[in-house]
Design a protein around this motif. Structure first.
Motif, PDB file in Angstrom:
ATOM      1  N   ILE A 107     -13.572 -35.370 -20.440  1.00 31.18           N
ATOM      2  CA  ILE A 107     -14.024 -36.030 -21.666  1.00 31.18           C
ATOM      3  C   ILE A 107     -13.465 -37.449 -21.741  1.00 31.18           C
ATOM      4  O   ILE A 107     -14.188 -38.415 -22.034  1.00 31.18           O
ATOM      5  CB  ILE A 107     -13.588 -35.216 -22.898  1.00 31.18           C
ATOM      6  CG1 ILE A 107     -14.349 -33.896 -22.956  1.00 31.18           C
ATOM      7  CG2 ILE A 107     -13.829 -36.011 -24.181  1.00 31.18           C
ATOM      8  CD1 ILE A 107     -13.863 -32.966 -24.047  1.00 31.18           C
ATOM      9  N   LEU A 108     -12.172 -37.582 -21.467  1.00 32.07           N
ATOM     10  CA  LEU A 108     -11.526 -38.897 -21.526  1.00 32.07           C
ATOM     11  C   LEU A 108     -12.063 -39.829 -20.437  1.00 32.07           C
ATOM     12  O   LEU A 108     -12.341 -41.011 -20.689  1.00 32.07           O
ATOM     13  CB  LEU A 108     -10.010 -38.732 -21.385  1.00 32.07           C
ATOM     14  CG  LEU A 108      -9.296 -38.047 -22.554  1.00 32.07           C
ATOM     15  CD1 LEU A 108      -7.886 -37.644 -22.158  1.00 32.07           C
ATOM     16  CD2 LEU A 108      -9.277 -38.970 -23.766  1.00 32.07           C
ATOM     17  N   LYS A 109     -12.208 -39.293 -19.248  1.00 31.19           N
ATOM     18  CA  LYS A 109     -12.675 -40.087 -18.111  1.00 31.19           C
ATOM     19  C   LYS A 109     -14.055 -40.666 -18.357  1.00 31.19           C
ATOM     20  O   LYS A 109     -14.357 -41.805 -17.968  1.00 31.19           O
ATOM     21  CB  LYS A 109     -12.674 -39.226 -16.853  1.00 31.19           C
ATOM     22  CG  LYS A 109     -13.092 -39.966 -15.592  1.00 31.19           C
ATOM     23  CD  LYS A 109     -13.040 -39.029 -14.391  1.00 31.19           C
ATOM     24  CE  LYS A 109     -13.506 -39.725 -13.113  1.00 31.19           C
ATOM     25  NZ  LYS A 109     -13.476 -38.796 -11.938  1.00 31.19           N
ATOM     26  N   ASN A 110     -14.921 -39.892 -19.020  1.00 30.58           N
ATOM     27  CA  ASN A 110     -16.301 -40.325 -19.278  1.00 30.58           C
ATOM     28  C   ASN A 110     -16.485 -40.916 -20.676  1.00 30.58           C
ATOM     29  O   ASN A 110     -17.623 -41.111 -21.118  1.00 30.58           O
ATOM     30  CB  ASN A 110     -17.248 -39.142 -19.089  1.00 30.58           C
ATOM     31  CG  ASN A 110     -17.361 -38.716 -17.642  1.00 30.58           C
ATOM     32  OD1 ASN A 110     -18.132 -39.265 -16.874  1.00 30.58           O
ATOM     33  ND2 ASN A 110     -16.570 -37.702 -17.264  1.00 30.58           N
ATOM     34  N   ASN A 111     -15.357 -41.164 -21.370  1.00 31.47           N
ATOM     35  CA  ASN A 111     -15.388 -41.788 -22.703  1.00 31.47           C
ATOM     36  C   ASN A 111     -16.192 -40.980 -23.721  1.00 31.47           C
ATOM     37  O   ASN A 111     -16.738 -41.542 -24.679  1.00 31.47           O
ATOM     38  CB  ASN A 111     -15.949 -43.216 -22.617  1.00 31.47           C
ATOM     39  CG  ASN A 111     -15.033 -44.137 -21.841  1.00 31.47           C
ATOM     40  OD1 ASN A 111     -13.811 -44.096 -22.006  1.00 31.47           O
ATOM     41  ND2 ASN A 111     -15.606 -44.962 -20.974  1.00 31.47           N
ATOM     42  N   LEU A 112     -16.260 -39.661 -23.526  1.00 27.93           N
ATOM     43  CA  LEU A 112     -17.009 -38.835 -24.463  1.00 27.93           C
ATOM     44  C   LEU A 112     -16.257 -38.629 -25.770  1.00 27.93           C
ATOM     45  O   LEU A 112     -16.851 -38.192 -26.761  1.00 27.93           O
ATOM     46  CB  LEU A 112     -17.327 -37.474 -23.822  1.00 27.93           C
ATOM     47  CG  LEU A 112     -18.349 -37.513 -22.684  1.00 27.93           C
ATOM     48  CD1 LEU A 112     -18.535 -36.130 -22.087  1.00 27.93           C
ATOM     49  CD2 LEU A 112     -19.681 -38.050 -23.176  1.00 27.93           C
ATOM     50  N   ASP A 113     -14.970 -38.930 -25.780  1.00 33.47           N
ATOM     51  CA  ASP A 113     -14.231 -38.852 -27.036  1.00 33.47           C
ATOM     52  C   ASP A 113     -14.653 -39.960 -27.996  1.00 33.47           C
ATOM     53  O   ASP A 113     -14.412 -39.888 -29.201  1.00 33.47           O
ATOM     54  CB  ASP A 113     -12.725 -38.953 -26.776  1.00 33.47           C
ATOM     55  CG  ASP A 113     -12.359 -40.244 -26.057  1.00 33.47           C
ATOM     56  OD1 ASP A 113     -12.890 -40.469 -24.949  1.00 33.47           O
ATOM     57  OD2 ASP A 113     -11.540 -41.011 -26.602  1.00 33.47           O
ATOM     58  N   LYS A 114     -15.311 -41.003 -27.458  1.00 39.05           N
ATOM     59  CA  LYS A 114     -15.751 -42.140 -28.274  1.00 39.05           C
ATOM     60  C   LYS A 114     -17.227 -42.056 -28.626  1.00 39.05           C
ATOM     61  O   LYS A 114     -17.686 -42.756 -29.516  1.00 39.05           O
ATOM     62  CB  LYS A 114     -15.512 -43.451 -27.529  1.00 39.05           C
ATOM     63  CG  LYS A 114     -14.058 -43.705 -27.155  1.00 39.05           C
ATOM     64  CD  LYS A 114     -13.943 -45.003 -26.360  1.00 39.05           C
ATOM     65  CE  LYS A 114     -12.503 -45.300 -25.983  1.00 39.05           C
ATOM     66  NZ  LYS A 114     -12.394 -46.554 -25.184  1.00 39.05           N
ATOM     67  N   SER A 115     -17.998 -41.218 -27.915  1.00 41.09           N
ATOM     68  CA  SER A 115     -19.439 -41.190 -28.090  1.00 41.09           C
ATOM     69  C   SER A 115     -19.868 -40.061 -29.020  1.00 41.09           C
ATOM     70  O   SER A 115     -19.081 -39.191 -29.382  1.00 41.09           O
ATOM     71  CB  SER A 115     -20.137 -41.004 -26.738  1.00 41.09           C
ATOM     72  OG  SER A 115     -19.943 -39.690 -26.264  1.00 41.09           O
ATOM     73  N   SER A 116     -21.140 -40.054 -29.396  1.00 51.63           N
ATOM     74  CA  SER A 116     -21.699 -39.021 -30.259  1.00 51.63           C
ATOM     75  C   SER A 116     -22.399 -37.948 -29.448  1.00 51.63           C
ATOM     76  O   SER A 116     -23.010 -37.045 -30.003  1.00 51.63           O
ATOM     77  CB  SER A 116     -22.689 -39.644 -31.249  1.00 51.63           C
ATOM     78  OG  SER A 116     -23.752 -40.284 -30.551  1.00 51.63           O
ATOM     79  N   LEU A 117     -22.347 -38.067 -28.116  1.00 54.18           N
ATOM     80  CA  LEU A 117     -22.983 -37.067 -27.269  1.00 54.18           C
ATOM     81  C   LEU A 117     -22.203 -35.764 -27.306  1.00 54.18           C
ATOM     82  O   LEU A 117     -21.000 -35.758 -27.487  1.00 54.18           O
ATOM     83  CB  LEU A 117     -23.060 -37.570 -25.814  1.00 54.18           C
ATOM     84  CG  LEU A 117     -23.940 -38.793 -25.549  1.00 54.18           C
ATOM     85  CD1 LEU A 117     -23.762 -39.218 -24.094  1.00 54.18           C
ATOM     86  CD2 LEU A 117     -25.394 -38.483 -25.832  1.00 54.18           C
ATOM     87  N   PHE A 118     -22.900 -34.670 -27.147  1.00 54.25           N
ATOM     88  CA  PHE A 118     -22.228 -33.382 -27.055  1.00 54.25           C
ATOM     89  C   PHE A 118     -21.600 -33.252 -25.671  1.00 54.25           C
ATOM     90  O   PHE A 118     -22.179 -33.627 -24.672  1.00 54.25           O
ATOM     91  CB  PHE A 118     -23.211 -32.230 -27.288  1.00 54.25           C
ATOM     92  CG  PHE A 118     -23.631 -32.089 -28.710  1.00 54.25           C
ATOM     93  CD1 PHE A 118     -24.856 -32.554 -29.133  1.00 54.25           C
ATOM     94  CD2 PHE A 118     -22.780 -31.501 -29.632  1.00 54.25           C
ATOM     95  CE1 PHE A 118     -25.246 -32.432 -30.445  1.00 54.25           C
ATOM     96  CE2 PHE A 118     -23.173 -31.375 -30.948  1.00 54.25           C
ATOM     97  CZ  PHE A 118     -24.392 -31.839 -31.358  1.00 54.25           C
ATOM     98  N   TYR A 119     -20.429 -32.689 -25.629  1.00 52.18           N
ATOM     99  CA  TYR A 119     -19.731 -32.517 -24.354  1.00 52.18           C
ATOM    100  C   TYR A 119     -20.521 -31.620 -23.415  1.00 52.18           C
ATOM    101  O   TYR A 119     -20.493 -31.792 -22.209  1.00 52.18           O
ATOM    102  CB  TYR A 119     -18.351 -31.924 -24.605  1.00 52.18           C
ATOM    103  CG  TYR A 119     -17.595 -31.632 -23.343  1.00 52.18           C
ATOM    104  CD1 TYR A 119     -17.300 -32.660 -22.448  1.00 52.18           C
ATOM    105  CD2 TYR A 119     -17.212 -30.343 -23.020  1.00 52.18           C
ATOM    106  CE1 TYR A 119     -16.611 -32.408 -21.286  1.00 52.18           C
ATOM    107  CE2 TYR A 119     -16.528 -30.080 -21.853  1.00 52.18           C
ATOM    108  CZ  TYR A 119     -16.227 -31.120 -20.997  1.00 52.18           C
ATOM    109  OH  TYR A 119     -15.547 -30.846 -19.841  1.00 52.18           O
TER     110      TYR A 119
END
Length: 244
Positions: free
Chosen positions: A209-221
């Motif tokens: 999640i951190l590597k792909n910046n998903l913690d900042k996005s609104s996309l579902f993991y």
């Protein structure tokens, strides 16, 4: 009159007694004496309440497997002490406040055995909770961020039996040390929350999640396509499909 009695039982939530009384009204029913009928109604209500209690405890425990002691495989090559396992079935270790450590190679059936012991504890009325260790520690870390830490700890403290699965599989400080240095507390907390929401609270998932910046996005993991997990080559009673 019988209809009124059944309705009153329903309002009193005497579900076991309702079923027993209804069956006693059947033409094929046993001709009970007054004492026998009362004993039959009380026993039926007792059994119903006990069964519902066990179901409630089992549901709350959230076991990994629906396992029972009778289905544990004691074949010779597994080298399991049948007598010792049967002693665990009494759950005396809970009242004596002893710990059980189950060790063995991956796929040997440790999680199944732990689940079976947990189910047995529930059937005897013990409050039980089952956790994957890494998910538990991630949940506790996240609860510090959202202010629910004491609530979670108090909930765990009220249990008679706490089962920690995959204990020691990953270093307990992996997330705090490695990811905290690389991404900082705020991003790490957000990643942990996202992983918990996706029911994927493991070190590998949080790092992804951190590597792909998903913690900042609104996309579902769940939308992130991950590499397929490596399937170890060894005897595994769960089968290779378990790792896919």
């Amino acid at each position: 009159m019988n209809t009124q009695t059944l309705e009153q039982m329903k309002q009193l939530r005497l579900h076991g007694m309702i079923r027993a009384f209804s069956s006693s009204l059947s033409p094929q029913s046993v001709d009970y004496t007054n004492d026998e009928l009362i004993a039959y109604l009380i026993q039926s209500e007792w059994d119903d309440r006990q069964n519902r209690k066990v179901e409630r405890l089992t549901k709350t425990a959230r076991f990994r497997y629906s396992a029972v002691m009778e289905n544990i495989d004691y074949t010779h090559d597994r080298n399991i002490d049948r007598n010792q396992i049967q002693r665990f079935a009494t759950c005396d270790f809970i009242t004596q406040k002893d710990n059980i450590l189950i060790t063995g190679s991956t796929g040997a059936g440790k999680s199944y055995m732990a689940s079976a012991i947990g189910h047995q504890a529930c059937s005897l009325g013990f409050k039980t909770m089952y956790f994957n260790t890494s998910k538990l520690f991630t949940m506790l870390k996240t609860s510090k961020a959202d202010g629910s830490y004491l609530k979670q700890v108090n909930k765990i403290e009220k249990q008679d039996l706490l089962i920690l699965d995959d204990f020691g599989l990953k270093g307990l400080d992996n997330i705090n040390i490695q990811l905290h240095k690389g991404y900082g507390s705020k991003r790490l907390d957000n990643a942990c929350k996202r992983a918990l929401d996706a029911d994927a609270a493991t070190y590998r998932h949080i790092k992804n999640i951190l590597k792909n910046n998903l913690d900042k996005s609104s996309l579902f993991y769940q939308d992130l396509e991950e590499d397929k997990a490596h399937i170890p080559k060894h005897e595994n009673i769960r089968g290779a499909s378990y790792y896919k």
